[in-house]
Design a protein around this motif. Structure first.
Motif, PDB file in Angstrom:
ATOM      1  N   ARG A 228      27.069  30.212  61.806  1.00 19.04           N
ATOM      2  CA  ARG A 228      27.926  31.045  60.954  1.00 19.04           C
ATOM      3  C   ARG A 228      29.308  31.147  61.567  1.00 19.04           C
ATOM      4  O   ARG A 228      29.443  31.480  62.751  1.00 19.04           O
ATOM      5  CB  ARG A 228      27.334  32.444  60.790  1.00 19.04           C
ATOM      6  CG  ARG A 228      28.174  33.348  59.871  1.00 19.04           C
ATOM      7  CD  ARG A 228      27.473  34.660  59.567  1.00 19.04           C
ATOM      8  NE  ARG A 228      27.371  35.500  60.745  1.00 19.04           N
ATOM      9  CZ  ARG A 228      26.271  36.165  61.099  1.00 19.04           C
ATOM     10  NH1 ARG A 228      25.163  36.059  60.370  1.00 19.04           N
ATOM     11  NH2 ARG A 228      26.253  36.921  62.173  1.00 19.04           N
ATOM     12  N   GLU A 230      32.159  33.184  62.301  1.00 15.45           N
ATOM     13  CA  GLU A 230      32.299  34.633  62.363  1.00 15.45           C
ATOM     14  C   GLU A 230      33.621  35.125  61.788  1.00 15.45           C
ATOM     15  O   GLU A 230      33.774  36.323  61.547  1.00 15.45           O
ATOM     16  CB  GLU A 230      32.160  35.114  63.808  1.00 15.45           C
ATOM     17  CG  GLU A 230      30.778  34.884  64.394  1.00 15.45           C
ATOM     18  CD  GLU A 230      29.722  35.787  63.784  1.00 15.45           C
ATOM     19  OE1 GLU A 230      29.335  36.776  64.432  1.00 15.45           O
ATOM     20  OE2 GLU A 230      29.272  35.505  62.646  1.00 15.45           O
ATOM     21  N   GLU A 235      28.235  29.891  56.334  1.00 18.27           N
ATOM     22  CA  GLU A 235      27.137  29.328  57.106  1.00 18.27           C
ATOM     23  C   GLU A 235      26.979  27.846  56.791  1.00 18.27           C
ATOM     24  O   GLU A 235      27.173  27.417  55.650  1.00 18.27           O
ATOM     25  CB  GLU A 235      25.831  30.073  56.806  1.00 18.27           C
ATOM     26  CG  GLU A 235      25.857  31.526  57.254  1.00 18.27           C
ATOM     27  CD  GLU A 235      24.523  32.232  57.059  1.00 18.27           C
ATOM     28  OE1 GLU A 235      23.512  31.530  56.781  1.00 18.27           O
ATOM     29  OE2 GLU A 235      24.493  33.475  57.175  1.00 18.27           O
TER      30      GLU A 235
END
Length: 549
Positions: A228, A230, A235
């Motif tokens: 993922r 951030e 994703e």
């Protein structure tokens, strides 16, 4: 010293980490471009594994949920040590490995970041004649380790006995009544552990590795990871032929059969004036222990560290360990046992703790294999409990590293210490390549200089402040030259620190800093003192605003 070529010219694009480069390389991986080796965790060992694999010609992606040196690697004593403690506990191979790796860093790969630091063990009434004799014999054995590692005497001087007058000259604050002198020894001191990790990561990038922070591994297998971003929440899958888990104390959160017994090492941060006149580090014997010492570590930047504890940690592993008051009191008491005027709690302007990723010595789970003789990192997702495992003190657990291979082929590196990060990385890459049948040449990192490295003569001749040379090596003139954009960039960002605005701007343009925490807590260490951090926030925001990415 062995002369070697520097892989990149100062500030070269190949070694520069930027927000734009991160976005581009993440997009390439998200589009399905596979890599030979995926490394999870960008502490010293993870960055070292990325460099090792890339320098052997393999395609590499290395990711971290947070930032370079976010985990244990930035919470060390800033020492590159020769393994004397391990010799005292009978771990001769571990001690020799430490001594060898210390020499590699000091003489070949990072002479700009590691220098010889003198240490004094004061012989006070609390140090018996037997204890002093054992300590002296240990220092002589440590010098034999240096010789066996082929580290030059010019790099690390030999130990010797000091008179009381000589001892007080190096450490004027010691209690004088009963002082019989001291034992002088030398070890390697890092300018900054987080800067070491940054140099390793940038050298890996210059060798072709994709170095990607704020990229969290949600799950891993032997053929890749679900990741993922951030910053965006997106994703995607990273496809890889081999996967190395270098997440340190978080390793068991990605690979379930890895069992660790973390221990907490706490340091205090003092203003240097609290120990006025101290020019050498101190080894202070811990009562009731024959081979363990508290350390007093002058940093040369107006701060002094005092450490360190070795306490077991149970339960969930936090992203940033907190320092309990009990640790602070314990270290102040030990320090006070040798000072003429003991320090009050108010002298402690900061404190930090790191968690050692010690391998649980309970029997391994069926289907896992272990080899090798592993370290720090960060980057796993979530939080989880540590294994309980064998009884006994964490201080007694071996610091030997281990390479573990899971059923589905993920290679995990755990244990070890900062000094031996390079050897740990080598062992992990060897295992990962062998497990997947990936051909590669021999490891090159023992002779591959890190970004900024150069010969002592060249470093001494650089036209830049000495403090910058110690932190940036041959890139120091380029950092200092940023002051041409604005003379204010050459001024300290806070009165109590020598860090300049140019250093913050350099971190944004070349070292992958994405926010204020990257700048203040890792690329520089202003954040170790909360009051200094608060005062420097505006300068960090100004540096980010100049290059918004």
């Amino acid at each position: 010293m062995t002369r070697t070529l520097v892989p990149n010219s100062p500030g070269s694009p190949g070694a520069s980490l930027t927000a734009a480069r991160r976005a581009r390389e993440l997009a390439e991986l998200a589009a399905g471009e596979p890599v030979d080796v995926l490394v999870v965790g960008l502490g010293a060992t993870g960055a070292g594994a990325a460099l090792d694999a890339a320098s052997r010609g393999r395609s590499v992606a290395a990711i971290d949920a947070h930032d370079l040196a976010f985990g244990t690697s930035r919470w060390s004593s800033k020492l590159i040590h020769g393994g004397l403690r391990y010799l005292a506990s009978g771990e001769v191979a571990v001690a020799h490995e430490s001594a060898v790796e210390r020499g590699v860093l000091m003489e070949r790969t990072a002479p700009h970041l590691v220098r010889a630091q003198p240490f004094v063990l004061p012989l006070t009434p609390m140090t018996s004649g037997r204890h002093a004799a054992l300590a002296g014999a240990g220092l002589l054995a440590g010098d034999l380790l240096r010789a066996s590692a082929r580290t030059a005497r010019a790099t690390l001087p030999g130990p010797r006995r000091l008179s009381a007058v000589e001892t007080l000259r190096l450490a004027p604050g010691l209690r004088r009544p009963g002082l019989r002198g001291g034992l002088l020894s030398w070890d390697g001191q890092l300018a900054d552990d987080a800067r070491l990790v940054t140099a390793i990561a940038r050298t890996a990038a210059a060798s072709g590795a994709r170095i990607l922070t704020r990229a969290r591994a949600l799950s891993v297998t032997g053929s890749g990871a679900t990741v993922r971003d951030e910053l965006t929440g997106a994703e995607f899958e990273i496809r890889a032929r081999a996967v190395i888990n270098a997440t340190g104390v978080w390793a068991g959160q990605l690979v379930g059969d890895v069992r660790l017994r973390p221990s907490r090492g706490t340091h205090l941060v003092l203003r240097s004036e609290s120990l006025s006149g101290l020019t050498a580090g101190l080894h202070i014997p811990i009562p009731g222990e024959l081979s363990r010492f508290a350390l007093v570590l002058p940093q040369g930047d107006g701060r002094t560290y005092v450490g360190l504890t070795d306490e077991p940690v149970e339960g969930p592993i936090p992203d940033v360990p907190q320092v309990p008051e009990a640790d602070i009191g314990y270290l102040l008491d030990i320090l006070g046992s040798t000072l003429d005027v003991p320090l009050r709690r108010s002298a402690v302007v900061g404190a930090f703790a790191g968690l050692r990723p010690l391998l649980d010595q309970a029997p391994a789970a069926p289907g896992s294999g272990a080899s090798g003789s592993g370290a720090s990192g960060s980057g796993a997702s979530g939080s989880g409990a540590s294994g309980s495992g064998a009884s006994g003190r964490t201080a007694d657990i071996s610091r030997r590293h281990a390479v573990l291979t899971s059923r589905d082929g993920v290679v995990t590196i755990v244990g070890g210490k900062l000094t031996t990060y390079r050897r740990m990385a080598q062992d992990a890459v060897d295992a990962a390549l062998a497990a997947r049948g990936l051909p590669a040449g021999p490891c090159r990192t023992a002779y591959l200089p890190l970004v900024g490295a150069d010969s002592p003569a060249r470093l001494a001749a650089l036209d830049a402040p000495r403090r910058l040379v110690r932190r940036y090596g041959n890139e120091a003139p380029a950092v200092h030259a940023l002051g041409a954009e604005d003379p204010a960039l050459r001024e300290p960002v806070v009165p109590s620190s020598a860090v300049t605005g140019a250093e913050l701007l350099w971190a944004v343009r070349h070292e992958g800093a994405l926010d204020e925490a990257d700048l203040l807590d890792r690329r520089t260490r202003i954040g170790l003192v909360p009051a200094d951090r608060a005062e420097a926030l505006s300068a960090a925001r100004a540096a980010l605003a100049r290059d918004p990415g």
